[in-house]
Design an enzyme around this catalytic site. Structure first.
Site, short mmCIF file in Angstrom:
data_model
loop_
_atom_site.label_atom_id
_atom_site.label_comp_id
_atom_site.label_asym_id
_atom_site.label_seq_id
_atom_site.Cartn_x
_atom_site.Cartn_y
_atom_site.Cartn_z
N ASP A 186 85.42 7.81 2.19
CA ASP A 186 85.23 9.24 2.50
C ASP A 186 84.05 9.43 3.46
O ASP A 186 83.03 8.75 3.31
CB ASP A 186 84.89 10.04 1.25
CG ASP A 186 85.91 9.93 0.13
OD1 ASP A 186 86.54 8.87 -0.01
OD2 ASP A 186 86.04 10.91 -0.62
N ASP A 207 89.80 7.61 4.21
CA ASP A 207 89.96 8.56 3.10
C ASP A 207 89.57 9.93 3.63
O ASP A 207 89.58 10.13 4.86
CB ASP A 207 89.14 8.12 1.88
CG ASP A 207 89.71 8.67 0.57
OD1 ASP A 207 90.01 9.87 0.51
OD2 ASP A 207 89.86 7.90 -0.40
N ASP A 208 89.23 10.87 2.76
CA ASP A 208 88.92 12.21 3.25
C ASP A 208 87.80 12.18 4.30
O ASP A 208 86.80 11.48 4.13
CB ASP A 208 88.45 13.11 2.10
CG ASP A 208 89.57 13.39 1.11
OD1 ASP A 208 90.72 13.57 1.53
OD2 ASP A 208 89.28 13.42 -0.10
N HIS A 229 92.26 10.84 5.52
CA HIS A 229 93.13 11.72 4.74
C HIS A 229 92.97 13.19 5.11
O HIS A 229 93.56 14.05 4.47
CB HIS A 229 92.88 11.53 3.24
CG HIS A 229 93.24 10.17 2.74
ND1 HIS A 229 93.04 9.77 1.43
CD2 HIS A 229 93.77 9.09 3.37
CE1 HIS A 229 93.45 8.51 1.28
NE2 HIS A 229 93.89 8.07 2.45
N ARG A 262 93.84 20.38 3.47
CA ARG A 262 94.34 20.21 2.10
C ARG A 262 93.44 20.91 1.08
O ARG A 262 92.23 20.93 1.23
CB ARG A 262 94.39 18.70 1.82
CG ARG A 262 94.59 18.32 0.39
CD ARG A 262 95.11 16.92 0.29
NE ARG A 262 94.08 15.89 0.50
CZ ARG A 262 94.19 14.64 0.06
NH1 ARG A 262 95.29 14.25 -0.58
NH2 ARG A 262 93.24 13.77 0.29
N LYS A 264 93.36 20.56 -3.20
CA LYS A 264 94.01 20.05 -4.41
C LYS A 264 93.17 20.42 -5.62
O LYS A 264 91.94 20.29 -5.60
CB LYS A 264 94.29 18.55 -4.33
CG LYS A 264 93.16 17.71 -3.84
CD LYS A 264 93.56 16.23 -3.72
CE LYS A 264 92.38 15.40 -3.27
NZ LYS A 264 92.58 13.95 -3.29
#
Ligand SMILES: *[C@@H]1O[C@H](CO)[C@@H](O)[C@H](O)[C@H]1NC(C)=O
Ligand SMILES: *[C@@H]1O[C@H](CO)[C@@H](O)[C@H](O)[C@H]1NC(C)=O
Length: 368
Positions: A186, A207-208, A229, A262, A264
């Site tokens: 990340d 990743d993010d 991501h 995104r 979540k």
């Protein structure tokens, strides 16, 4: 350099730069002490006697933190040359800086090289080798981190838990991890923070690019994210702080990533996501979802069954444009009944993939 700094200390001398004119009240002259360190141990030991800390080609020993916690107010920290780290399986962090009114930067010839390839095994934080976190910016308040060049973090790069922290023009280049098992790298993980602005970041990772787990008054602007991501809120819920409020993610580019934007939230937990704006974001080369908002995460994976404990309200999505890969989904929204409301949706054009037929409880205005 090490010897000269230590002898300087021994002789009780200090370098005075730009001493301000004596104040009428105190007649005290404040000295600005510049300390140049060639070892992490000497930097940590003497950090409180310096106004400016220059970290010159430091090799941080294996299993140790470059510890610049509790700096005195107003301290400047400057990285120079290559900062490297010994190898050991441990949790880290490799660098930790805290204090108030701190300015962290690097010279034009600096790299902070995590040497992540020695830990990368494709498993990230899910298993395999124990990998150190990279940089804790915890209780680094009313402060600025600017212009750092970071390479090859073992796993997550920045953990931000601070109030009024600006992170400007930071480059995180974990691209070597694409072919060599980089995972969970990340860029910026933000939690329990009020007033964090991340500007002009360039993140190349797996990743993010950004993940906001909790926090208020957070801005991410002018960023370029690739390989990872995408720009994420969450996952929210099930932590000690589960409120995300007033977050603006704007004027950025996400390319060659799993997702564009995104949100979540974790199923069966409570919390809230309110006042989030995603605006003016260009996406391309997206392999999973261009836009994805879902309330069904559990243990890091979607279950397909959304729950309503972490409502997503007052969400603005505007000027999100670009393309996803042909086997990706343009937009996916999975809300529990009544748990998504007051959404504003404009100038959204995400094309190239399929249209989801699994969206649920999409609030008025938005569309899948
Ligand atoms: C830049 O830093 C590297 C690593 O310390 C060093 O080898 C090199 O000489 C430096 N270059 C300049 C121009 O100072
Ligand atoms: C939202 O956050 C921004 C950035 O910190 C701040 O300028 C603004 O005042 C905040 N808005 C509210 C309503 O608190």
């Amino acid at each position: 350099m090490r010897a000269s700094f230590m002898s300087m200390l021994a002789m009780g001398t200090a370098v005075a730069l730009g001493a301000p004119a004596p104040s009428r009240v105190s007649q005290m002259v404040k000295k600005s002490t510049v300390c140049t360190f060639n070892s992490a141990a000497s930097a940590s030991a003497s950090k409180s006697s310096c106004n400016t800390i220059v970290l010159d080609n430091i090799e941080v020993p294996a299993g140790e933190t470059l510890d610049l916690t509790d700096l005195k107010s107003g301290t400047k920290v400057i990285f120079n040359g290559e900062t490297t780290f010994g190898y050991e399986e441990w949790d880290g962090p490799m660098i930790e800086i805290s204090g108030s009114n701190i300015i962290v930067s690097g010279t034009s010839n600096h790299t902070i090289n995590g040497g992540g390839e020695r830990w990368w095994d494709g498993e990230g934080t899910n298993g395999g080798k124990t990998k150190p976190k990279f940089f804790y910016a915890h209780s680094l308040d009313d402060s600025t981190i600017t212009g750092l060049n970071i390479k090859n973090t073992p796993v997550q790069a920045f953990s931000v838990e601070s109030d009024n922290l600006i992170l400007n023009s930071i480059t995180i280049d974990d691209s070597d991890g694409d072919a060599n098992g980089g995972h969970n790298t990340d860029g910026f993980d933000v939690g329990e923070s009020t007033g964090v602005t991340i500007s002009n970041a360039v993140v190349r990772n797996q990743d993010d690019c950004l993940a906001v787990n909790s926090g208020t008054n957070i801005v991410f602007t002018g960023g370029t994210c690739s390989g990872g991501h995408g720009l994420s809120i969450g996952s929210v819920g099930g932590r000690s702080d589960n409120t995300v409020k007033n977050v603006t993610i704007t004027n950025s580019v996400v390319k060659d990533s799993e997702n564009g934007i995104r949100i979540k939230t974790n199923s069966g937990t409570t919390g809230s996501v309110s006042g989030v704006t995603f605006s003016n974001i260009q996406i391309s080369g997206i392999t999973d979802y261009g836009i994805v908002f879902e309330q069904d995460y559990e243990n890091g994976d979607p279950t397909g069954t959304p729950t309503d404990g972490v409502p997503i309200t007052d969400l603005t999505v505007e000027s999100i444009t670009g393309t996803v890969e042909s086997d990706a989904t343009d937009i996916y929204i999975l809300c529990a009944s009544g748990a998504c409301s007051d959404w504003t949706w404009s100038d959204v054009s995400v094309t190239g993939g399929s249209t989801s037929d699994e969206c649920e409880n999409v609030p008025s205005g938005a569309s899948c």
